[in-house]
Design a protein around this motif. Sequence first.
Motif, short mmCIF file in Angstrom:
data_model
loop_
_atom_site.label_atom_id
_atom_site.label_comp_id
_atom_site.label_asym_id
_atom_site.label_seq_id
_atom_site.Cartn_x
_atom_site.Cartn_y
_atom_site.Cartn_z
N GLU A 24 0.82 -1.21 0.00
CA GLU A 24 0.00 0.00 0.00
C GLU A 24 0.86 1.26 0.00
N PHE A 25 1.94 1.22 0.75
CA PHE A 25 2.85 2.36 0.80
C PHE A 25 3.38 2.68 -0.59
N TRP A 26 3.86 1.65 -1.30
CA TRP A 26 4.46 1.88 -2.60
C TRP A 26 3.43 2.28 -3.64
N LEU A 27 2.25 1.71 -3.60
CA LEU A 27 1.22 2.10 -4.54
C LEU A 27 0.80 3.56 -4.34
N THR A 28 0.70 3.98 -3.10
CA THR A 28 0.37 5.38 -2.82
C THR A 28 1.46 6.31 -3.30
N LEU A 29 2.72 5.96 -3.01
CA LEU A 29 3.85 6.80 -3.42
C LEU A 29 3.95 6.88 -4.94
N LEU A 30 3.83 5.73 -5.62
CA LEU A 30 3.91 5.72 -7.08
C LEU A 30 2.76 6.51 -7.70
N GLY A 31 1.56 6.38 -7.13
CA GLY A 31 0.42 7.12 -7.66
C GLY A 31 0.61 8.62 -7.57
N MET A 32 1.17 9.11 -6.47
CA MET A 32 1.39 10.55 -6.32
C MET A 32 2.40 11.05 -7.34
N HIS A 33 3.49 10.30 -7.53
CA HIS A 33 4.50 10.72 -8.50
C HIS A 33 3.96 10.66 -9.93
N LEU A 34 3.22 9.61 -10.26
CA LEU A 34 2.69 9.49 -11.62
C LEU A 34 1.67 10.59 -11.91
N ALA A 35 0.84 10.92 -10.94
CA ALA A 35 -0.13 12.00 -11.15
C ALA A 35 0.58 13.32 -11.39
N SER A 36 1.62 13.60 -10.59
CA SER A 36 2.36 14.86 -10.75
C SER A 36 3.10 14.91 -12.08
N ASP A 37 3.81 13.81 -12.43
CA ASP A 37 4.58 13.80 -13.67
C ASP A 37 3.67 13.87 -14.89
N SER A 38 2.55 13.17 -14.86
CA SER A 38 1.63 13.19 -16.00
C SER A 38 1.08 14.59 -16.23
N ALA A 39 0.66 15.25 -15.16
CA ALA A 39 0.14 16.61 -15.30
C ALA A 39 1.21 17.56 -15.83
N CYS A 40 2.43 17.39 -15.35
CA CYS A 40 3.53 18.27 -15.79
C CYS A 40 3.83 18.06 -17.27
N VAL A 41 3.84 16.79 -17.72
CA VAL A 41 4.10 16.51 -19.13
C VAL A 41 3.01 17.12 -20.01
N ILE A 42 1.76 16.98 -19.62
CA ILE A 42 0.65 17.52 -20.41
C ILE A 42 0.74 19.03 -20.52
N VAL A 43 1.02 19.70 -19.40
CA VAL A 43 1.11 21.16 -19.42
C VAL A 43 2.29 21.63 -20.26
N CYS A 44 3.46 20.99 -20.10
CA CYS A 44 4.63 21.39 -20.88
C CYS A 44 4.39 21.17 -22.37
N TRP A 45 3.77 20.06 -22.72
CA TRP A 45 3.50 19.77 -24.13
C TRP A 45 2.52 20.79 -24.71
N ARG A 46 1.47 21.07 -23.97
CA ARG A 46 0.45 22.00 -24.46
C ARG A 46 1.02 23.40 -24.65
N TYR A 47 1.75 23.90 -23.66
CA TYR A 47 2.25 25.27 -23.74
C TYR A 47 3.45 25.40 -24.67
N SER A 48 4.23 24.33 -24.84
CA SER A 48 5.33 24.40 -25.80
C SER A 48 4.81 24.48 -27.22
N ARG A 49 3.66 23.85 -27.50
CA ARG A 49 3.08 23.93 -28.83
C ARG A 49 2.47 25.31 -29.09
N ARG A 50 1.99 25.95 -28.03
CA ARG A 50 1.41 27.28 -28.20
C ARG A 50 2.47 28.36 -28.32
N SER A 51 3.64 28.14 -27.72
CA SER A 51 4.68 29.16 -27.71
C SER A 51 5.27 29.33 -29.10
N ALA A 52 5.71 30.55 -29.37
CA ALA A 52 6.41 30.80 -30.62
C ALA A 52 7.78 30.15 -30.56
N LYS A 53 8.38 29.96 -31.74
CA LYS A 53 9.69 29.35 -31.78
C LYS A 53 10.68 30.21 -31.00
#
Length: 317
Positions: free
Chosen positions: A69-98
Amino acid sequence: MQQTHLFGAFSAVVVLDLLLVVTGGGPPRKRLHLISAALLLSLVVFDATAPAHTQDTVAPHGTPLPSLEFWLTLLGMHLASDSACVIVCWRYSRRSAKGPSRTSLALFGLGTAFAGLFWVGYLIYIPVRSPSIPALLSLAMGLHGLLRAASIAVPTLLDARRAVDEVRTLHRLWPLWRDLVEVVPSVALYKPRNHLREAIWPQGPRHLIIYRRLVEIRDAILVLREYVPADHAPTHELSSPDFSCGDAHALALMLREARRAKLAGEPPHTDPARLVHSGGTDIAAETEFLVRVATAYRYPMAPHTPRKPVPMPSESG
């Protein structure tokens, strides 16, 4: 519980909170804070209620310590954070000018994606315990650190390159600017300083110093034109698009003649040369032209060979 895991989980919470602030989307921050506090507390509880152990780890064999349970909770928190960060970086990098912002966001998002792969690999390792997975986890984390560092280094390297270009432009303008300010000191906003000191320890942002020197050179040209007869002026208007290196050389020679005449105490001409502009219709063109004039002024006998365009002084500090 090892403090590393607790701080790592807390950093995941901080990243999610930052993304909420930056994007203005997602659940309310208060709800995120409550859920995060509950998850962090559960990590402490899982560790405290587990059998005695010396470290939190997933061994090649046996039950994960302190608990699954400890590891599943820890992994879930990291995956949620990393997934959100990847989505935001991808979205805003596509919107930004070169430019550096787009590159930095893309590299940061890619590095975060490798961090997510690291935790996905851990999630796979728990049930299968394959000995080949830990090596891949180390590779993923290494790429994560490398790409994160590269995302931070991109703006720094570009700033360094811009600074070098600005120092080079100041160096090229220096001989012309110094001689013109010497003969027309009223155009200088500040008293001239040592050239090397100005390059290493400037009195403000260098791109503003370049712009100020362009203005001061232009003002000095307007004063010195009164010491040159109209028939000695260059053949084209200085704002003409076909203003060539030959025109820059002619203007440099004209400035030498005007400077000599003013230093000799000769009176201004009643029919002076008509020079309204100092080259180009924008800062980049004017900088490029005046660098050519400064080069021709410094080496009056050199052939008129085209030079590479001078980088435009940046608008940011």
